[in-house]
Write a protein that holds these residues in place. Structure first.
Motif, mmCIF file in Angstrom:
data_model
loop_
_atom_site.group_PDB
_atom_site.id
_atom_site.type_symbol
_atom_site.label_atom_id
_atom_site.label_comp_id
_atom_site.label_asym_id
_atom_site.label_seq_id
_atom_site.Cartn_x
_atom_site.Cartn_y
_atom_site.Cartn_z
ATOM 1 N N SER A 1 0.827 -1.202 0.000
ATOM 2 C CA SER A 1 0.000 0.000 0.000
ATOM 3 C C SER A 1 0.868 1.261 0.000
ATOM 4 C CB SER A 1 -0.855 -0.055 1.269
ATOM 5 O OG SER A 1 -1.402 1.187 1.545
ATOM 6 N N ALA B 1 4.249 4.938 -7.418
ATOM 7 C CA ALA B 1 4.724 6.308 -7.662
ATOM 8 C C ALA B 1 4.121 6.860 -8.937
ATOM 9 C CB ALA B 1 6.244 6.333 -7.756
ATOM 10 N N MET C 1 2.097 5.359 -12.937
ATOM 11 C CA MET C 1 1.606 4.199 -13.689
ATOM 12 C C MET C 1 0.936 4.602 -14.991
ATOM 13 S SD MET C 1 -1.657 3.338 -11.231
ATOM 14 C CE MET C 1 -3.025 2.906 -12.307
ATOM 15 N N PRO D 1 -7.633 -2.975 -4.510
ATOM 16 C CA PRO D 1 -7.049 -3.205 -3.198
ATOM 17 C C PRO D 1 -7.536 -4.553 -2.672
ATOM 18 C CG PRO D 1 -8.788 -1.564 -3.064
ATOM 19 C CD PRO D 1 -8.736 -2.009 -4.483
ATOM 20 N N ASN E 1 -2.238 -3.503 -3.065
ATOM 21 C CA ASN E 1 -2.934 -3.188 -4.311
ATOM 22 C C ASN E 1 -2.500 -4.142 -5.413
ATOM 23 O OD1 ASN E 1 -4.417 -0.854 -3.452
ATOM 24 N ND2 ASN E 1 -2.457 0.220 -3.349
ATOM 25 N N LYS F 1 -1.851 9.024 -22.059
ATOM 26 C CA LYS F 1 -2.236 9.220 -20.665
ATOM 27 C C LYS F 1 -1.214 8.625 -19.721
ATOM 28 C CE LYS F 1 -7.236 8.740 -21.331
ATOM 29 N NZ LYS F 1 -8.339 7.851 -20.952
ATOM 30 N N PHE F 2 -1.065 9.219 -18.556
ATOM 31 C CA PHE F 2 -0.173 8.677 -17.534
ATOM 32 C C PHE F 2 -0.624 9.183 -16.172
ATOM 33 C CE2 PHE F 2 3.935 7.537 -15.589
ATOM 34 C CZ PHE F 2 4.119 6.314 -16.194
ATOM 35 N N THR F 3 -0.460 8.330 -15.144
ATOM 36 C CA THR F 3 -0.908 8.674 -13.797
ATOM 37 C C THR F 3 0.279 8.740 -12.841
ATOM 38 O OG1 THR F 3 -3.015 7.572 -14.187
ATOM 39 C CG2 THR F 3 -2.400 7.915 -11.893
ATOM 40 N N VAL F 4 0.333 9.782 -12.004
ATOM 41 C CA VAL F 4 1.421 9.916 -11.035
ATOM 42 C C VAL F 4 0.834 10.243 -9.664
ATOM 43 C CG1 VAL F 4 3.583 11.116 -10.489
ATOM 44 C CG2 VAL F 4 2.919 10.840 -12.866
ATOM 45 N N ASP F 5 1.358 9.613 -8.635
ATOM 46 C CA ASP F 5 1.007 9.950 -7.260
ATOM 47 C C ASP F 5 1.377 11.429 -7.056
ATOM 48 O OD1 ASP F 5 1.017 8.360 -4.244
ATOM 49 O OD2 ASP F 5 1.837 10.372 -4.366
ATOM 50 N N HIS G 1 4.842 12.429 -5.907
ATOM 51 C CA HIS G 1 6.009 12.064 -6.714
ATOM 52 C C HIS G 1 6.249 13.003 -7.898
ATOM 53 C CE1 HIS G 1 7.409 8.226 -4.952
ATOM 54 N NE2 HIS G 1 6.166 8.090 -4.565
ATOM 55 N N PHE H 1 -7.133 7.651 -6.668
ATOM 56 C CA PHE H 1 -6.312 6.521 -7.081
ATOM 57 C C PHE H 1 -7.192 5.325 -7.425
ATOM 58 C CE2 PHE H 1 -4.262 2.565 -5.429
ATOM 59 C CZ PHE H 1 -3.360 2.400 -6.466
ATOM 60 N N GLY H 2 -6.906 4.693 -8.563
ATOM 61 C CA GLY H 2 -7.643 3.497 -8.955
ATOM 62 C C GLY H 2 -8.993 3.807 -9.576
ATOM 63 N N MET I 1 -13.151 2.374 -3.526
ATOM 64 C CA MET I 1 -12.469 1.274 -2.831
ATOM 65 C C MET I 1 -10.964 1.502 -2.818
ATOM 66 S SD MET I 1 -13.720 -1.260 -1.241
ATOM 67 C CE MET I 1 -12.687 -2.724 -1.401
ATOM 68 N N ALA I 2 -10.410 1.695 -4.021
ATOM 69 C CA ALA I 2 -8.960 1.864 -4.139
ATOM 70 C C ALA I 2 -8.519 3.157 -3.476
ATOM 71 C CB ALA I 2 -8.544 1.843 -5.605
ATOM 72 N N PHE J 1 -8.787 2.442 0.442
ATOM 73 C CA PHE J 1 -7.978 1.357 1.003
ATOM 74 C C PHE J 1 -6.647 1.160 0.303
ATOM 75 C CE2 PHE J 1 -12.460 0.162 1.884
ATOM 76 C CZ PHE J 1 -12.401 0.349 3.253
ATOM 77 N N GLY J 2 -6.438 1.854 -0.784
ATOM 78 C CA GLY J 2 -5.215 1.646 -1.557
ATOM 79 C C GLY J 2 -3.985 2.314 -0.981
ATOM 80 N N GLY J 3 -4.200 3.226 -0.025
ATOM 81 C CA GLY J 3 -3.070 3.869 0.625
ATOM 82 C C GLY J 3 -2.344 4.875 -0.247
ATOM 83 N N GLU J 4 -2.958 5.287 -1.343
ATOM 84 C CA GLU J 4 -2.282 6.212 -2.253
ATOM 85 C C GLU J 4 -2.884 7.605 -2.204
ATOM 86 O OE1 GLU J 4 0.367 5.460 -3.936
ATOM 87 O OE2 GLU J 4 0.386 3.287 -3.862
ATOM 88 N N VAL K 1 -4.170 11.086 -6.969
ATOM 89 C CA VAL K 1 -3.174 10.974 -8.030
ATOM 90 C C VAL K 1 -3.436 12.051 -9.074
ATOM 91 C CG1 VAL K 1 -2.774 8.489 -7.754
ATOM 92 C CG2 VAL K 1 -4.594 9.292 -9.290
#
Lengths: 232, 230
Positions: free
Chosen positions: A28, A32, A34, A42, A76, B161-165, B168, B183-184, B188-189, B192-195, B198
């Motif tokens: 989790s 960084a 994707m 998750p 995840n 397309k591109f995804t970044v936290d 970061h 995120f996601g 849910m994501a 619970f995904g901890g991100e 994004v």
């Protein structure tokens, strides 16, 4: 699937390239960056067959992993919907990332050093032994077994040590080791050196296998930096 | 002007080589060493800007998390060099602006030639929440700029397309459009995904990410540190 490690050893980043249908599971918070043709799901960190009993089992495991090993309850799963999709995984700590391949064998990983794995790798929790409580690194290890790819991270650089016979490592410098290695926890020398050598407890490994160690020790950093925060 | 980056990626520094008469602008406190014939001048204002304009520029920089004052380095009649070091351990990347613009995460800016204009830019409600602040920096003009990261820097060519936290992101060409999202893509994501949040980029352009975040490092080391005394 292709896994490349970038920016090592200081700030290792795992760049995972997935083809359609392939999955990488990650700790989790590790994502960084994707590509976008991916499904993110998750899931509880210990996965079962999906029935009620195994769901409860994985819930208990996930909670145990959270509270005993300091890992997160959820991980995840990233599944590619098209070829060439990328997921870049970064740990929180500064240090290197290493790609380990499992072929039916197992690798025991120090809590906090797990970054990700492919679905064929089953992650479980193992008790490291009472003496590990005094090592300051947590008393539980993660046991990863099966077939597939495993990503581990550490504080500092990773030094890979092939073991044939016996070898001694400071508890704070252990990252991971193959399952066929046995270990005992002991003092590095006599009682005098236990108190005055500054080495604390060590793990003595025996057998044949591979050991991964880290070139820095997180507890040592913490105790060095603590006085600057008004601590002990 | 030429910039050489050395000691990558762990403790990068930027050596700026100035031609006679050239001026380099840098973040306050970033100068590590320089030749004695290089002249340093400290000001909040840009050249030809009055006191009020300088005050506004300085305040805008402060809002963006940069310093109120900036230093200007000039090598009047012979070539000279200045070396800059960012605060955090990590990497440095350079970029040559040529009519276009790049957006920088507020603490990433290190130095630039004085033909480059760096301004605080309000990102609006669609901007970053991940501890990065709502204000970014926008660099426009012509010439070299250098920016730093926590951890390594990885350059990504986005086409589509591109995804970044959010934590970061270091910089991106302003030909890229972005939208902050969950995120996601679902709750849910996100929960619970901890991100958390994004940044979803679309278009064609370069993007720079950092391989660590100060927040992530803080969370990893915090359990080992004593409780903060209040």
């Amino acid at each position: 699937m292709n896994i490349a490690i970038d920016s090592g050893p200081s700030y290792g980043l795992a760049v995972v390239t997935l083809d359609k249908g392939e999955t990488i599971i990650a700790e989790s918070g590790a994502m960084a960056a994707m590509s976008t043709d991916l499904v993110v799901k998750p899931q509880l960190s210990g996965r079962g067959k999906g029935d009620l009993v195994s769901t409860l089992q994985s819930l208990i495991f996930a909670l145990a992993r959270r509270f005993l090993a300091g890992e997160s309850v959820f991980v995840n799963a990233f599944t590619a919907k098209a070829d060439g999709q990328q997921v870049m995984l970064a740990p929180g700590l500064v240090g290197d990332v290493r790609h380990v391949q499992l072929a039916g064998n197992s690798v025991t990983v120090q809590a906090g050093s797990y970054l990700g794995s492919t679905p064929g790798v089953i992650v479980g929790l193992v008790w490291g032994g009472f003496s590990m409580l005094f090592g300051g690194e947590g008393a539980f290890f993660l046991k990863c077994r099966g077939t597939g790819d495993l990503l581990i991270n550490c504080y500092g650089a990773i030094e890979e040590v092939p073991i044939d016979g016996k070898y001694i490592v400071d508890t704070g410098h252990v990252v991971a080791f193959t399952g066929d290695l046995k270990y005992t926890i002991r003092r590095p020398g006599g009682w005098k050196s236990m108190f005055f050598s500054g080495e604390g407890l060590v793990l003595e490994f025996s057998g044949q296998g591979t050991l991964w160690t880290q070139t820095r020790n997180l507890s040592a950093l913490a105790s060095w930096i603590s006085p600057f925060f008004g601590g002990k | 002007m030429r910039i050489d980056v050395s000691h990558r990626p762990a403790y990068a520094m930027a050596t700026v080589h100035l031609e006679p008469g050239e001026t380099c602008v840098a973040e306050a406190g970033a100068m590590m060493s320089m030749e004695t014939h290089v002249k340093m001048d400290t000001s909040a204002a840009k050249p030809n800007q009055g006191m009020l304009g300088g005050l506004m520029s300085g305040l805008k920089r402060m809002v963006a998390g940069e310093s109120f004052f900036q230093n200007r380095f000039t090598s009047p009649d012979q070539p000279g060099h200045v070396i800059f070091a960012p605060t955090l351990p990590g990497d440095i990347a350079t970029y040559t602006l040529n009519g276009g613009g790049i957006m920088l995460q507020s603490s990433a800016y290190l130095c630039s030639i004085d033909t480059v204009t760096v301004d605080a830019k309000w990102g609006g409600a669609k901007s970053f929440f991940g501890g990065e602040g709502l204000v970014m920096l926008k660099a426009t003009g012509a010439g070299l700029i250098a920016f730093g990261s926590f951890g390594g820097i990885r350059e990504i060519d986005v086409d589509g397309k591109f995804t970044v936290d959010t934590g970061h992101i270091v910089a991106f060409e302003d030909s890229l459009k972005f939208k902050v999202g969950k995120f996601g893509g679902g709750w849910m994501a996100f929960l619970f995904g901890g991100e958390g949040l994004v940044c979803n980029f679309t278009g064609t352009g370069k993007l720079w990410i950092q391989t660590r975040t100060p927040q992530g490092f803080g969370q990893a080391i915090a359990p080992h540190l004593p409780q903060r005394r209040s």
